[in-house]
Write an enzyme that holds these catalytic residues in place. Sequence first.
Site, short mmCIF file in Angstrom:
data_model
loop_
_atom_site.label_atom_id
_atom_site.label_comp_id
_atom_site.label_asym_id
_atom_site.label_seq_id
_atom_site.Cartn_x
_atom_site.Cartn_y
_atom_site.Cartn_z
CG ASP A 31 -11.53 -14.21 3.50
OD1 ASP A 31 -10.34 -13.90 3.68
OD2 ASP A 31 -12.27 -13.61 2.69
CG LEU A 33 -14.22 -16.39 -0.07
CD1 LEU A 33 -14.79 -17.61 -0.80
CD2 LEU A 33 -12.69 -16.51 -0.02
CG PHE A 73 -4.45 -11.55 8.94
CD1 PHE A 73 -3.19 -11.01 8.78
CD2 PHE A 73 -4.56 -12.75 9.63
CE1 PHE A 73 -2.07 -11.64 9.28
CE2 PHE A 73 -3.45 -13.39 10.14
CZ PHE A 73 -2.20 -12.83 9.96
CE1 TYR A 141 -6.15 -0.28 6.99
CE2 TYR A 141 -4.24 1.14 6.75
CZ TYR A 141 -4.78 -0.11 6.96
OH TYR A 141 -3.96 -1.18 7.15
CE LYS A 145 -6.31 -2.75 9.88
NZ LYS A 145 -6.27 -4.20 10.03
N1 UFG Z 1 3.86 4.90 -5.03
C1 UFG Z 1 4.20 5.46 -6.24
N2 UFG Z 1 3.55 5.03 -7.34
C2 UFG Z 1 2.60 4.07 -7.31
C3 UFG Z 1 2.25 3.50 -6.06
C4 UFG Z 1 2.91 3.95 -4.93
O1 UFG Z 1 5.05 6.35 -6.33
O2 UFG Z 1 2.03 3.73 -8.36
C5 UFG Z 1 4.58 5.35 -3.83
C6 UFG Z 1 3.67 5.89 -2.75
O3 UFG Z 1 3.40 7.25 -2.96
C7 UFG Z 1 4.50 5.59 -1.51
C8 UFG Z 1 5.28 4.33 -1.86
O4 UFG Z 1 5.23 4.25 -3.28
O5 UFG Z 1 5.41 6.63 -1.31
C9 UFG Z 1 4.66 3.08 -1.29
O6 UFG Z 1 3.28 3.08 -1.60
P1 UFG Z 1 2.32 1.84 -1.35
O7 UFG Z 1 0.97 2.23 -1.83
O8 UFG Z 1 2.94 0.61 -1.91
O9 UFG Z 1 2.35 1.68 0.22
P2 UFG Z 1 1.98 2.76 1.33
O10 UFG Z 1 3.28 3.12 1.99
O11 UFG Z 1 1.15 3.87 0.87
O12 UFG Z 1 0.99 1.90 2.19
C10 UFG Z 1 1.39 1.08 3.21
C11 UFG Z 1 0.38 -0.03 3.43
C12 UFG Z 1 -0.94 0.56 3.90
C13 UFG Z 1 -0.69 1.42 5.08
C14 UFG Z 1 0.31 2.49 4.75
C15 UFG Z 1 0.62 3.38 5.90
O13 UFG Z 1 0.21 -0.75 2.25
O14 UFG Z 1 -1.82 -0.47 4.23
O15 UFG Z 1 1.51 1.87 4.34
O16 UFG Z 1 1.08 4.61 5.45
F1 UFG Z 1 -1.82 2.05 5.45
#
Ligand code: UFG
Length: 323
Positions: A31, A33, A73, A141, A145
């Site tokens: 890692d 860091l 990861f 992103y 992947k």
């Molecule tokens: N959300 C809010 N408010 C916030 C943060 C998030 O409403 O402050 C909503 C987002 O719009 C989404 C849901 O909460 O609808 C979840 O959001 P996250 O950011 O927690 O997670 P994501 O679904 O966007 O992201 C996850 C993974 C990513 C991956 C993605 C694929 O964390 O690594 O799914 O779509 F790329």
Amino acid sequence: MKIFLTGGAGYIGSITTECLLDEGHDVVVFDNLEQGHREAVDSRALLIEGDLRDRDAVRKAMMSAKPDAVMHFAAYALVGESMDDPMKYFRNNVAGGVHLVEAMLAADVKKIIFSSTCATYGYPDRVPMTEDLPQRPVNPYGESKLMFEKILTWAQDREGIQSVFLRYFNACGATDQYGEDHDPETHLIPLVLFVAQGKRDKVKIFGDDYDTPDGTCIRDYIHIVDLAQAHILAVTGDHVGPFNLGNGSGYSVKQVIDVAREVTGHPVPAEIAPRRPGDPDRLVASSEKAYEVLGWKPRYPDLKDIIAHAWSWHQSHPDGYRA
Ligand code: UFG
């Protein structure tokens, strides 16, 4: 087994390291860091500080570790940032990955478990999502992947490297020792818990006009320990190819906030904000293949447990790893 684990100072890598060690495996963490935390690396693991973009450093570390398998990861993982600076994502997540495969070939390591994502599917044609859905990423992103999945498919075909791709849905939760500490934090559950901790006034709900029952986006939240367990099953078994990892049940943003209110006893004020670009209405996994082929079964499918574990970690680490 001896595992060479990249990104072991990050959220998912650190907890998988802990679970591997608890089950008697040896772990060498690689890692840089940059985003991970030294404090997140279990003291039973060996930490080699190095960067995937440094081809010689990866090779040297792999040759010295001589592992049985690799778990990969380490990656950049912010969707929004990837739209602004795509080459940063391709350099690290793709070119860095190639260096890792080259190092594996040099050290004769023939097995890799790769952290992939549901973001490789883009906007899904249907939910629950099975592994055979078309992969059409909508951001660099997810594309990075997917590109590395393809590279590993060729590494398997041409070089005999056995490759498993674990496509995660929304990783969350914590163990007693290790949890989620990103800078900046963009994920819903930690942001909601920051409000309960008094670190923020309110949480923003990004859009309430989606095509879902309460209008907010639906996601599949999966406990980090369950994710870690899937990696252990993948590495100790004889598997190849993709597996979706989720609970198979989706929760809306509003439901997540309600459960967090219940768990924390805090009112968690929320306000409706504009949609975040690139958010699909629903992302929910079918993990039937992981259940049947890996023999995986989530131990903590209940969102209340997931949020309770995250809450407990945030309370014992009010400033994250900056204790
Ligand atoms: N959300 C809010 N408010 C916030 C943060 C998030 O409403 O402050 C909503 C987002 O719009 C989404 C849901 O909460 O609808 C979840 O959001 P996250 O950011 O927690 O997670 P994501 O679904 O966007 O992201 C996850 C993974 C990513 C991956 C993605 C694929 O964390 O690594 O799914 O779509 F790329």
